[in-house]
Design a protein around this motif. Sequence first.
Motif, PDB file in Angstrom:
ATOM      1  N   ILE A   1      -5.231  -2.941  -9.273  1.00  0.00           N
ATOM      2  CA  ILE A   1      -5.012  -2.122  -8.817  1.00  0.00           C
ATOM      3  C   ILE A   1      -6.530  -1.420  -8.277  1.00  0.00           C
ATOM      4  CG2 ILE A   1      -3.779   0.055  -8.190  1.00  0.00           C
ATOM      5  CD1 ILE A   1      -2.165  -1.222 -10.775  1.00  0.00           C
ATOM      6  N   LEU A   2      -6.727  -1.392  -6.905  1.00  0.00           N
ATOM      7  CA  LEU A   2      -7.458  -1.045  -5.447  1.00  0.00           C
ATOM      8  C   LEU A   2      -6.721   0.394  -5.771  1.00  0.00           C
ATOM      9  CD1 LEU A   2     -10.038  -0.774  -4.427  1.00  0.00           C
ATOM     10  CD2 LEU A   2      -8.759  -2.001  -2.506  1.00  0.00           C
TER      11      LEU A   2
ATOM     12  N   VAL B   1      -3.521   0.353  -3.058  1.00  0.00           N
ATOM     13  CA  VAL B   1      -2.954  -1.663  -2.502  1.00  0.00           C
ATOM     14  C   VAL B   1      -3.771  -2.620  -3.962  1.00  0.00           C
ATOM     15  CG1 VAL B   1      -4.041  -2.679  -1.329  1.00  0.00           C
ATOM     16  CG2 VAL B   1      -4.482  -0.850  -1.075  1.00  0.00           C
ATOM     17  N   ILE B   2      -1.950  -2.865  -3.883  1.00  0.00           N
ATOM     18  CA  ILE B   2      -2.364  -3.983  -5.135  1.00  0.00           C
ATOM     19  C   ILE B   2      -1.797  -5.291  -4.102  1.00  0.00           C
ATOM     20  CG2 ILE B   2      -0.186  -4.672  -6.743  1.00  0.00           C
ATOM     21  CD1 ILE B   2       0.362  -1.751  -7.546  1.00  0.00           C
ATOM     22  N   VAL B   3      -2.587  -5.886  -4.646  1.00  0.00           N
ATOM     23  CA  VAL B   3      -1.563  -7.269  -4.580  1.00  0.00           C
ATOM     24  C   VAL B   3      -1.195  -8.608  -5.448  1.00  0.00           C
ATOM     25  CG1 VAL B   3      -2.769  -9.935  -3.934  1.00  0.00           C
ATOM     26  CG2 VAL B   3      -4.214  -7.887  -3.043  1.00  0.00           C
ATOM     27  N   TRP B   4       0.462  -8.853  -5.306  1.00  0.00           N
ATOM     28  CA  TRP B   4       1.134  -9.020  -6.394  1.00  0.00           C
ATOM     29  C   TRP B   4       1.237 -10.650  -6.393  1.00  0.00           C
ATOM     30  CZ3 TRP B   4       4.330  -4.943  -9.091  1.00  0.00           C
ATOM     31  CH2 TRP B   4       3.996  -4.354  -8.516  1.00  0.00           C
ATOM     32  N   GLY B   5       1.432 -11.175  -7.418  1.00  0.00           N
ATOM     33  CA  GLY B   5       0.964 -12.502  -7.853  1.00  0.00           C
ATOM     34  C   GLY B   5       2.291 -13.401  -7.124  1.00  0.00           C
TER      35      GLY B   5
ATOM     36  N   SER C   1       0.652  -1.122   0.016  1.00  0.00           N
ATOM     37  CA  SER C   1       0.076  -0.037   0.140  1.00  0.00           C
ATOM     38  C   SER C   1       0.876   1.329  -0.324  1.00  0.00           C
ATOM     39  CB  SER C   1      -0.954   0.110   1.280  1.00  0.00           C
ATOM     40  OG  SER C   1       0.381   0.266   2.342  1.00  0.00           O
ATOM     41  N   SER C   2       0.660   2.490  -0.278  1.00  0.00           N
ATOM     42  CA  SER C   2       1.324   3.477  -0.900  1.00  0.00           C
ATOM     43  C   SER C   2       0.422   4.240  -0.858  1.00  0.00           C
ATOM     44  CB  SER C   2       1.939   2.986  -2.048  1.00  0.00           C
ATOM     45  OG  SER C   2       2.140   4.625  -3.002  1.00  0.00           O
ATOM     46  N   ARG C   3       1.546   5.824  -1.105  1.00  0.00           N
ATOM     47  CA  ARG C   3       0.780   7.066  -0.327  1.00  0.00           C
ATOM     48  C   ARG C   3       0.120   7.727  -2.053  1.00  0.00           C
ATOM     49  NH1 ARG C   3       5.001  11.677   0.731  1.00  0.00           N
ATOM     50  NH2 ARG C   3       4.772  10.905   3.493  1.00  0.00           N
TER      51      ARG C   3
END
Length: 768
Positions: A709-710, A685-689, A679-681
Amino acid sequence: MAAATIETCHVACCANRTPNVVSWSRRGTIAFGTCNSVALYDPQERKVVALLSGHTNRVNAVQWVHREDYGPERHLVSAGSDHRLIVWEAQNETFIQSVECKGHTGPVCAVDAIYMDNSQILVVSSASDSTVRLWLSECLHTLSFGSGFMMDVSLARLPGSRVPILACGGDDSRVHLYVQSHGQVTMCLQGHEDWVRGVEWASIGGELLLASCSQDCLIRVWRLCAKSGTDARPEDDHTVIKMKEDVFEVKEKGEDVSSVFALSLETVLAGHENWVYGVHWQPPFYRGDELQQPLSLLSASMDKTMILWAPEEGSGVWVEQVRVGEVGGNTLGFYGCQMSVDGSMIVAHAFNGALHLWCKDQDRKGEWRPGVVISGHFNAVQDLSWDPEGEFILSVGADQTTRLFTPWRKHDSQQATWHEISRPQIHGYDMQCLATVGRFQFVSGADEKVLRVFQAPRNFVENFANISGTSKEQLLTSSDSANLPEGASTPALGLSNKAVFQGDLVQKTCEDEKQFNSVSDQYQESYFHPLNMTEPPPEDHLLQNTLWPEVQKLYGHGFEMFCLASDSARTVVASACKASKAEHASILLWSTSTWRQLQTLPYHTLTVTQMAFSPDAQHLLAVSRDRTWSLWRRHPTTPDNPAEPQFSLYAHTEKDTSIHSRIIWSCDWSPDGKYFVTSSRDKKVIVWGSLEDAADPGLPPEIKPRSSILDVGDSATAVAFCPVLCSDNRHLILFKWKDWSLVYRGGYVLQITRNRRNPQSSQQSYYR
């Protein structure tokens, strides 16, 4: 599709560090400001029943609107540093915002309110803009005090009248009175010799009593009553000493007849040895025609004591009835005080935000004992970590403390409530990170270059067993228990907790029997006293008798510590510090068996913000301010080197290829170890493979986003996978953004949540 719901099972918080921030309702609920919210706390159930969020800055003042018929309150007023007032109204067992008052140009520090004839609420507020304002939904009147400030305000109605009277205590050492009639009546009560910190009215038997407290360490009680012709005494009557009276006349709206009132000084109460910050009246409490609780006045002071004052039955002279407080410690005193409607409990809130509760002992008449009450950090919560067995939680904060919370089930209650039972570390620097290592050991980092390792003492293990209901034999073997110190103490001006063994306790007892032989003997360390606890300890014991001894210091970083992580096997700890150059951004690995530095992992160019080991302890994930993440793989051990793991870079992103465009704040692994999330500024919010996607296990995999990508709409500062899969084998992700969180609410509140399966709910987002 089956889904899961989140239920709050504990909120750990404390009162804000302002004098007027706590109020006790007649229905038994304590309202207090905590960060930007108002917490409603039930002292009988020992839990927060609601959090009212509406302010955008710190809540400075809270006040229930009491009813004249002593019924349960339906309205609550709060004010804060956002220059606003909010009137909350009870509807269907919840409180909603009813009225919002805007007009002050500075932080509001005090509020009070009463009901008018038409059920409207008259609110008064004082702010740092040197004004006091009266409100009926909108601002009715503004009182300006030039360069002066009013520290507290209180509203009441004149005896036998519907005319409100306002009392203000200020930095000019005076109490200002205002009465709104056909012509505004103003009076100044003189006598205090320093700032007036608190004022409060009480209606007693057709008269008004006003208590004022000051930094001159004194409390003054004033009596206001209606004056008639029969009050005059013969001039030659010298048997009665009369105090000087201030007489004023008030004419109500629409009335031709004026009422005359007299105000005089009733008594001066001297008993505190430091500034008196708060006073609170306990009106007479009747059950039927029987008097249950006589008139009394409670006061709180910076001398760390509360005093309960009451007039003697025969003479009417005000005397001290009860004195309670905190003895010793290195904290300042009390900001304010409140009392339950039946007089059986009193509470004070201290400079460090802690609530102190005392209960009247029913078996021993006249005695009071400390009670179990909520506690929490009084500054930003920076990190937390679960016990490997899931039985307690450790947290660190910018209030320079490490705190331990665990559930406690009282013998007469089936419902377990969470409480702070230990404060293992009280530090001189703001705490930033921690990681648990084993059952009763943790590593913490602060705004210093040193990591510190702590081990639970025997006294904590025994008390933890008593409170949690766990067998002591299950916690530690006899050999382990024999090697543990009894407790810990902090040397004067020191930062390291020193272990205290059984022999030290005997020696200390002998020393206490001797008088001081030199000046240096008067400045001894804060010493440990063993506790035998069957319930959570009060604040004074948490401060002094629940420390853990420091067993190791770890040196190697060049700047202040920022994040920590430990693997599931509890054999390796990873640490990172603040960094503006690549040479300081390396991750350091430590062995938990020898506390020797194992390896340096260089890759990132700026501060590593968070790290996480995979569930099988074979991979280490790190995210950074440089907008990239790195993945490190653990090499299998060899017969030549079986105990020291080594890690090498396995996969990573570059600045030009990274999907995140701003600082990456947080990361976590799925419980099966196949995926990880960042999660980032940049609001993403990204789920990676999956790591299993690599064609050749010997080559670095190309890890790409596994899902869409959320975009959460604001800076995503924390993220976590739920450790339990949902019933349809889907993963549940909790994330936190700038102004709202499922795990933390605001900066000062630690909220523990429970995951429950609920087939009827489908309000959460899932990633397969």
